[in-house]
Structures are given as structure tokens and as C-alpha cells.
Design a protein around this motif. Structure first.
Motif, PDB file in Angstrom:
ATOM      1  N   ILE A 416      51.329 111.518  61.107  1.00 51.64           N
ATOM      2  CA  ILE A 416      52.761 111.286  61.166  1.00 51.64           C
ATOM      3  C   ILE A 416      53.228 111.728  62.541  1.00 51.64           C
ATOM      4  CG2 ILE A 416      53.171 113.476  59.936  1.00 51.64           C
ATOM      5  CD1 ILE A 416      55.838 112.232  58.947  1.00 51.64           C
ATOM      6  N   GLY A 417      53.937 110.850  63.230  1.00 51.91           N
ATOM      7  CA  GLY A 417      54.369 111.163  64.582  1.00 51.91           C
ATOM      8  C   GLY A 417      54.687 109.895  65.359  1.00 51.91           C
ATOM      9  N   ALA A 418      54.954 110.073  66.639  1.00 49.01           N
ATOM     10  CA  ALA A 418      55.270 108.941  67.513  1.00 49.01           C
ATOM     11  C   ALA A 418      54.039 108.060  67.701  1.00 49.01           C
ATOM     12  CB  ALA A 418      55.769 109.448  68.859  1.00 49.01           C
ATOM     13  N   ARG A 419      54.209 106.764  67.522  1.00 53.00           N
ATOM     14  CA  ARG A 419      53.199 105.735  67.792  1.00 53.00           C
ATOM     15  C   ARG A 419      51.914 105.877  66.970  1.00 53.00           C
ATOM     16  NH1 ARG A 419      56.739 102.323  69.165  1.00 53.00           N
ATOM     17  NH2 ARG A 419      57.956 102.877  71.008  1.00 53.00           N
ATOM     18  N   VAL A 420      51.994 106.537  65.831  1.00 52.78           N
ATOM     19  CA  VAL A 420      50.762 106.668  65.035  1.00 52.78           C
ATOM     20  C   VAL A 420      50.380 105.353  64.351  1.00 52.78           C
ATOM     21  CG1 VAL A 420      51.095 109.143  64.687  1.00 52.78           C
ATOM     22  CG2 VAL A 420      51.925 107.535  62.950  1.00 52.78           C
ATOM     23  N   ALA A 421      51.317 104.395  64.282  1.00 50.93           N
ATOM     24  CA  ALA A 421      50.958 103.071  63.771  1.00 50.93           C
ATOM     25  C   ALA A 421      49.891 102.429  64.648  1.00 50.93           C
ATOM     26  CB  ALA A 421      52.193 102.168  63.710  1.00 50.93           C
ATOM     27  N   ASP A 422      49.926 102.747  65.933  1.00 47.36           N
ATOM     28  CA  ASP A 422      48.913 102.254  66.853  1.00 47.36           C
ATOM     29  C   ASP A 422      47.694 103.172  66.891  1.00 47.36           C
ATOM     30  OD1 ASP A 422      50.478  99.978  68.018  1.00 47.36           O
ATOM     31  OD2 ASP A 422      51.806 101.604  68.610  1.00 47.36           O
ATOM     32  N   LEU A 423      47.934 104.481  66.789  1.00 52.79           N
ATOM     33  CA  LEU A 423      46.833 105.447  66.881  1.00 52.79           C
ATOM     34  C   LEU A 423      45.844 105.326  65.725  1.00 52.79           C
ATOM     35  CD1 LEU A 423      48.445 108.851  67.958  1.00 52.79           C
ATOM     36  CD2 LEU A 423      47.250 107.178  69.370  1.00 52.79           C
ATOM     37  N   ILE A 424      46.309 104.848  64.565  1.00 51.39           N
ATOM     38  CA  ILE A 424      45.417 104.820  63.406  1.00 51.39           C
ATOM     39  C   ILE A 424      44.217 103.916  63.642  1.00 51.39           C
ATOM     40  CG2 ILE A 424      46.541 102.921  62.142  1.00 51.39           C
ATOM     41  CD1 ILE A 424      45.199 106.256  60.678  1.00 51.39           C
ATOM     42  N   THR A 425      44.353 102.959  64.548  1.00 51.53           N
ATOM     43  CA  THR A 425      43.235 102.057  64.820  1.00 51.53           C
ATOM     44  C   THR A 425      42.051 102.809  65.420  1.00 51.53           C
ATOM     45  OG1 THR A 425      44.791 100.252  65.153  1.00 51.53           O
ATOM     46  CG2 THR A 425      42.572  99.908  65.982  1.00 51.53           C
ATOM     47  N   GLU A 426      42.302 103.876  66.147  1.00 55.31           N
ATOM     48  CA  GLU A 426      41.190 104.701  66.648  1.00 55.31           C
ATOM     49  C   GLU A 426      40.385 105.255  65.475  1.00 55.31           C
ATOM     50  OE1 GLU A 426      40.222 108.851  69.088  1.00 55.31           O
ATOM     51  OE2 GLU A 426      42.212 107.941  69.288  1.00 55.31           O
ATOM     52  N   ALA A 427      41.102 105.706  64.451  1.00 54.25           N
ATOM     53  CA  ALA A 427      40.424 106.250  63.273  1.00 54.25           C
ATOM     54  C   ALA A 427      39.656 105.159  62.524  1.00 54.25           C
ATOM     55  CB  ALA A 427      41.443 106.908  62.352  1.00 54.25           C
ATOM     56  N   VAL A 428      40.265 103.972  62.394  1.00 52.32           N
ATOM     57  CA  VAL A 428      39.590 102.860  61.717  1.00 52.32           C
ATOM     58  C   VAL A 428      38.294 102.507  62.438  1.00 52.32           C
ATOM     59  CG1 VAL A 428      39.750 100.430  61.051  1.00 52.32           C
ATOM     60  CG2 VAL A 428      41.750 101.919  60.810  1.00 52.32           C
ATOM     61  N   THR A 429      38.369 102.429  63.770  1.00 55.39           N
ATOM     62  CA  THR A 429      37.184 102.103  64.574  1.00 55.39           C
ATOM     63  C   THR A 429      36.091 103.147  64.372  1.00 55.39           C
ATOM     64  OG1 THR A 429      38.576 101.032  66.229  1.00 55.39           O
ATOM     65  CG2 THR A 429      36.331 101.613  66.895  1.00 55.39           C
ATOM     66  N   ALA A 430      36.485 104.414  64.455  1.00 59.84           N
ATOM     67  CA  ALA A 430      35.511 105.495  64.292  1.00 59.84           C
ATOM     68  C   ALA A 430      34.859 105.443  62.912  1.00 59.84           C
ATOM     69  CB  ALA A 430      36.196 106.843  64.507  1.00 59.84           C
ATOM     70  N   MET A 431      35.667 105.234  61.891  1.00 56.55           N
ATOM     71  CA  MET A 431      35.132 105.235  60.525  1.00 56.55           C
ATOM     72  C   MET A 431      34.308 103.988  60.236  1.00 56.55           C
ATOM     73  SD  MET A 431      38.406 106.911  58.514  1.00 56.55           S
ATOM     74  CE  MET A 431      37.662 106.799  56.891  1.00 56.55           C
ATOM     75  N   GLU A 432      34.637 102.873  60.880  1.00 57.89           N
ATOM     76  CA  GLU A 432      33.830 101.661  60.707  1.00 57.89           C
ATOM     77  C   GLU A 432      32.398 101.905  61.172  1.00 57.89           C
ATOM     78  OE1 GLU A 432      32.978  98.199  59.304  1.00 57.89           O
ATOM     79  OE2 GLU A 432      35.149  98.452  59.487  1.00 57.89           O
ATOM     80  N   PHE A 433      32.249 102.729  62.199  1.00 52.85           N
ATOM     81  CA  PHE A 433      30.915 103.070  62.713  1.00 52.85           C
ATOM     82  C   PHE A 433      30.408 104.405  62.175  1.00 52.85           C
ATOM     83  CE2 PHE A 433      32.427  99.934  65.739  1.00 52.85           C
ATOM     84  CZ  PHE A 433      31.304  99.164  65.946  1.00 52.85           C
ATOM     85  N   ARG A 434      31.079 104.886  61.099  1.00 50.17           N
ATOM     86  CA  ARG A 434      30.685 106.108  60.392  1.00 50.17           C
ATOM     87  C   ARG A 434      30.560 107.294  61.339  1.00 50.17           C
ATOM     88  NH1 ARG A 434      26.696 105.209  55.387  1.00 50.17           N
ATOM     89  NH2 ARG A 434      27.668 107.239  54.971  1.00 50.17           N
ATOM     90  N   ALA A 435      31.563 107.439  62.180  1.00 52.24           N
ATOM     91  CA  ALA A 435      31.575 108.534  63.144  1.00 52.24           C
ATOM     92  C   ALA A 435      31.799 109.874  62.455  1.00 52.24           C
ATOM     93  CB  ALA A 435      32.669 108.305  64.179  1.00 52.24           C
ATOM     94  N   SER A 436      31.340 110.913  63.100  1.00 45.46           N
ATOM     95  CA  SER A 436      31.613 112.281  62.666  1.00 45.46           C
ATOM     96  C   SER A 436      32.811 112.803  63.443  1.00 45.46           C
ATOM     97  CB  SER A 436      30.407 113.172  62.921  1.00 45.46           C
ATOM     98  OG  SER A 436      30.173 113.274  64.324  1.00 45.46           O
ATOM     99  N   ALA A 437      33.382 113.908  62.972  1.00 46.58           N
ATOM    100  CA  ALA A 437      34.455 114.557  63.721  1.00 46.58           C
ATOM    101  C   ALA A 437      33.937 114.992  65.088  1.00 46.58           C
ATOM    102  CB  ALA A 437      34.992 115.745  62.939  1.00 46.58           C
ATOM    103  N   GLU A 438      32.674 115.401  65.136  1.00 42.66           N
ATOM    104  CA  GLU A 438      32.064 115.805  66.418  1.00 42.66           C
ATOM    105  C   GLU A 438      32.061 114.640  67.400  1.00 42.66           C
ATOM    106  OE1 GLU A 438      30.189 118.455  69.069  1.00 42.66           O
ATOM    107  OE2 GLU A 438      30.958 118.909  67.065  1.00 42.66           O
ATOM    108  N   ASP A 439      31.794 113.421  66.909  1.00 42.27           N
ATOM    109  CA  ASP A 439      31.813 112.244  67.778  1.00 42.27           C
ATOM    110  C   ASP A 439      33.182 112.070  68.427  1.00 42.27           C
ATOM    111  OD1 ASP A 439      29.157 111.476  67.224  1.00 42.27           O
ATOM    112  OD2 ASP A 439      29.779 110.381  65.427  1.00 42.27           O
ATOM    113  N   ILE A 440      34.237 112.143  67.612  1.00 43.68           N
ATOM    114  CA  ILE A 440      35.595 111.968  68.140  1.00 43.68           C
ATOM    115  C   ILE A 440      35.952 113.105  69.082  1.00 43.68           C
ATOM    116  CG2 ILE A 440      38.035 111.819  67.521  1.00 43.68           C
ATOM    117  CD1 ILE A 440      37.182 110.566  64.870  1.00 43.68           C
ATOM    118  N   ALA A 441      35.547 114.323  68.715  1.00 43.00           N
ATOM    119  CA  ALA A 441      35.871 115.493  69.528  1.00 43.00           C
ATOM    120  C   ALA A 441      35.262 115.414  70.922  1.00 43.00           C
ATOM    121  CB  ALA A 441      35.401 116.766  68.819  1.00 43.00           C
TER     122      ALA A 441
END
Length: 469
Positions: A416-441
């Protein structure tokens, strides 16, 4: 009689995307639309016009509340010209619908304006909108993409003047003094915020114990807090039992969680209790297509109905009623018909609320993980800790990342915040490739940006590693 590889009934995001993909794959394609413009609910009376009004009302709200702080001085009163606001909204809608017509022409898709109904499993009748009669199309494959319409409670009479749905709320000729919104979901909150910004006293009445009840509870709690700060009022755990119009006033009666009757009065009441599949006039029984009690068409994993050459997508089938979900299904079905083997991961279809601050989410909620007995870790980072948020003044909200406690795989992301409608796509991309939190970090995020909150939340999820809190 015209013959096609694919005939699509309905030109919303699911239908027109399906048509384009079919044409790209070399299939002779036709699309049927009963209204004079293409694009369905989303483009005409849904996603696009509501976002246009959200943006216009946001500009006004900013000018009234925040310009002076930024050193912008405006002499005289700042006024709302609702007629111009609505005119701009309609211009955006028209341009977008014209864009769909351009895409149909570009891809050599035949467009039929009229009501499409089944003659049998391989023939569709088109009753022409212009009154010129009925034409029959023959099709090897047929896709039902007729979308949805606003739902209602059985005891509410919608007069579409004072007791209205989202369709009428998008074209009001005056700003309500008071507006009651029945339903604390996405549509009610978005349109409620539009009119709250413009000066209406907005009261939300919600049956569940919180607003946006299908999303993570932390998002609901934060959004409630922020919207209350903006002046909206909330009455959750309230069961509406009557809505009566008295002249220019509407009286809503509801029982609170203790069973006590509560009365609300306003000059407008927006009924926003969800949407239901629209299959009226389809004559599905002529093709042998089975439709359930609630109007939803049953499909298999290939989105086939019980009739193998007839498919259904979007709001008329199971799952969230989202334009982008319908688009994915439209592409999916086109590729299935063409002999390909596409896939859709419904767990990775994001949900968004376009209030300000925006709300978005993908994957599992904390409540779902608890119910399933999945051991998880949480990483959370507040927007107020970002330099970019302080620079813009958008300090409300947070990013929350949920990971598998054993593997560190990201299971859900809630923002929840400014422009998170756009930011969520980063999460979708990461999860599509089964990323870990360490990967994103360990991914570099530009500074200063709102997206840094995603990196910080990921670092928090991997351990006590967030840098800026």
C-alpha cells in the motif's frame, strides 16, 4: 453465410485480446459487440473512466491540500468544474475505445455490431444493432466473453438516479452532499474516494468485518486508517436490510454486529456489492452450453465448456473478475485453439485498488498461509522511511513480503503506497520465476524510488537486514 475459425461474443479486454491473438496465429476471426463502441465494461463504464476520474479528483485534492506546502500559490478559490471533469473522462474513454477499433482493423478482424446468440454449437446469430436484421456466422470455435454487470441485493430498487450503481456514478451531473456506499470493495472505495475528494461526505457500509476483505488484513487496516484521515467514514460488520428513496434523499437501514438498527441518510446511495456474470440473451441452451445457478459458465482447465469447441473467459467463468485476468485467458484460449500449450498461474494474477494510496497484492495472504499451516517469514518496510516518499509527500503505507520459512521462496507480496499498482509487477515477475527474498534483496534498485521498499522488505524477510529502519 460467413465462416470463421473463431467467433468471439463480447469485445471487452478478454474478447478483444483473444481476437487479436487468434488473428496473430493465422485464424480467421470475428468479434461481436452489442454496443456501439468496443471495449466492454472495462473501457466504457469500468476501469478506464474510473481511473480518469480518480486522476482528475486527485489533481484537485492535491491543489487544495498540498500545493501551498510545495510553494505553489494560487490566487482565488480553487473550484471543481464537474462538467469538464466528466467531459475529459469521456474523451479518455472514446480515445481508448477507438484504439481497440484500430487494433481490430489492423489485425483484419471482422467486427459485427449486434447481439450475439447461439443458433447451435457452430452457428451464432447476430441481431444487428442498426435494425438491419439478423446475420448468421458459422464458426469452428466460439469464445464467450460477455463479461459481467453490477450485482444488487434483492430488496434494493435501483432507480439509477439516487440509488445508483458504478455505471451511474461515473456520470453524475452534480457532486453529492452526502453519499452512502454499500460495499467496501474495490469499486466502492475508488468511486467513494473520487466524490470524497470533490467535497461529498462519504460513508461506507460493509457487511464483512473490514474493507477489501479478500486482501491481506494488514492492507485493510492501513487503508482504513488512511481513508479515515482523508475524511471517509466506515461502518463494518453492518448488514444492510433496506434502502428507500424519499424525494432527493435516500435512507439506508442496517443492523450492526450487535443486531442494533442503524440508519444512514444521504442524497445518493452507491450500491457496490460486486458483479455477476452476464449471459442474458446468449441462448446458450441452443448450443448445449451449461450455465450454473449464478450465471457462471463451467469450464475445464483449457477453459472449454461442456461443448468442446466452445470456450468461455473472463467474468463469466470462475476466478477474480479482473480485466487483466480476462486478457490472460483470452490469450490462453487463442493459443489452445491454435494447438499450442500455454499456461496461466492464477495465484500470480495481481489485485489492485486504485485509491490513493494505491493497494496491490499477489500470491498468498498471511491469513491463507496460516489457514494452510504453511510456516512463513514476514518482511515489512514502511514507505515513510523512503527518501522518495518524503520528497513527494506520499509517506503512507508499506510493502510486506511473505516467504516460505524453509526455502525463502516468495509466497505473497502485499503493498500500500504511492504507485504500488505499478510496483506489484516486480513481485509478479519474481514469483513467476520462483524467486527467493534473497534474490530480490540482492537486485539493485534505483535510488531514490518507491521500489526500494520492495528491496528493503525482501531484506527484512531474509533476516534483520533492512537498511533504512
Amino acid at each position: 453465410m460467413s465462416t470463421y475459425d473463431v467467433v468471439i461474443i463480447g469485445s471487452g479486454p478478454g474478447g478483444y485480446v483473444a481476437a487479436i491473438r487468434c488473428a496473430q496465429l493465422g485464424l480467421k476471426t470475428a468479434i461481436i459487440e452489442k454496443y456501439s463502441t468496443l471495449g466492454g465494461t472495462c473501457l466504457n463504464v469500468g476501469c478506464i473512466p474510473s481511473k480518469a476520474l480518480l486522476d482528475s479528483s486527485h489533481h484537485y485534492d492535491d491543489a487544495v491540500k498540498n500545493f501551498e506546502e510545495h510553494g505553489i500559490e494560487i490566487s482565488g478559490d480553487i473550484k471543481v468544474n464537474l462538467e469538464q471533469m466528466m467531459s475529459r473522462k469521456q474523451a479518455v474513454v472514446s480515445q481508448t475505445c477507438d484504439g481497440v477499433k484500430f487494433l481490430m482493423d489492423k489485425n483484419k478482424i471482422d467486427v459485427f455490431q449486434g447481439v450475439g446468440s447461439f443458433k447451435d454449437a457452430t452457428h451464432v446469430n447476430v441481431e444487428k444493432t442498426d435494425g438491419s436484421g439478423t446475420e448468421t456466422l458459422e464458426a469452428k470455435n466460439i469464445i464467450i466473453a460477455t463479461g459481467s454487470k453490477p450485482a444488487n441485493l434483492p430488496f434494493i430498487k435501483l432507480d439509477k438516479e439516487r440509488v445508483i450503481t458504478s455505471t451511474e456514478a461515473l456520470k453524475l451531473k452534480e457532486i453529492p452532499k452526502k453519499m452512502i456506499v454499500i460495499g467496501g470493495g474495490v469499486i466502492g472505495l475508488e468511486l467513494g474516494q473520487v466524490y470524497a475528494r470533490l467535497g461529498a461526505e462519504v460513508t461506507v457500509v460493509e457487511y464483512m468485518d473490514r474493507i477489501i476483505p479478500t486482501m491481506d488484513a494488514a492492507l485493510s487496516k492501513e487503508l482504513t486508517k488512511v481513508l479515515k484521515k482523508q475524511g471517509m467514514k466506515f461502518n463494518v460488520s453492518h448488514k444492510v436490510k433496506s434502502v428507500e428513496r424519499n424525494g432527493d434523499n435516500v435512507i439506508v437501514k442496517a443492523d450492526d454486529k450487535k443486531g442494533a438498527e442503524v440508519e444512514f441518510e444521504a442524497d445518493y446511495c452507491l450500491v457496490s456489492v460486486g458483479r455477476k456474470p452476464f449471459t442474458d440473451g446468449l441462448n446458450a441452451e441452443a448450443a448445449g452450453v451449461e450455465i450454473g445457478d449464478r450465471g457462471m459458465i463451467t469450464v475445464n482447465d483449457h477453459l472449454q465448456t461442456n461443448v468442446k469447441n466452445i470456450y468461455a473467459i473472463g467474468d463469466v467463468v470462475r476466478g477474480a473478475m479482473l480485466a487483466h485476468k480476462a486478457e490472460e485467458e483470452g490469450t490462453f484460449v487463442a493459443e489452445v485453439i491454435a494447438g499450442q500449450k500455454p499456461h496461466i498461474d492464477y495465484n500470480l494474477i495481481p489485485g489492485v485498488v486504485y485509491t490513493w494510496p494505491e493497494v496491490s497484492a499477489v500470491g498468498k495472504t498471511e491469513e491463507e498461509l496460516k489457514e494452510a499451516g504453511v510456516k512463513y517469514k514476514e518482511g515489512k518496510f514502511p514507505m515513510r522511511a523512503l527518501g522518495r516518499s518524503r520528497a513527494s509527500g506520499d509517506t503512507d503505507g508499506f510493502v510486506k513480503i511473505l516467504t516460505n520459512a524453509d526455502t525463502d521462496e516468495v509466497l505473497g507480496v502485499h503493498m500500500i503506497g504511492a504507485r504500488v499498482a505499478d510496483l506489484i509487477t516486480e513481485a509478479v515477475t519474481a514469483m513467476e520465476f520462483r524467486a527467493s527474498a534473497e534474490d530480490i534483496a540482492r537486485m539493485s534498485h534505483a535510488h531514490p524510488t518507491y521500489a526500494e521498499a520492495v528491496k528493503e522488505a525482501a531484506m527484512a524477510a531474509t533476516g534483520d537486514r533492512a537498511m533504512h529502519i
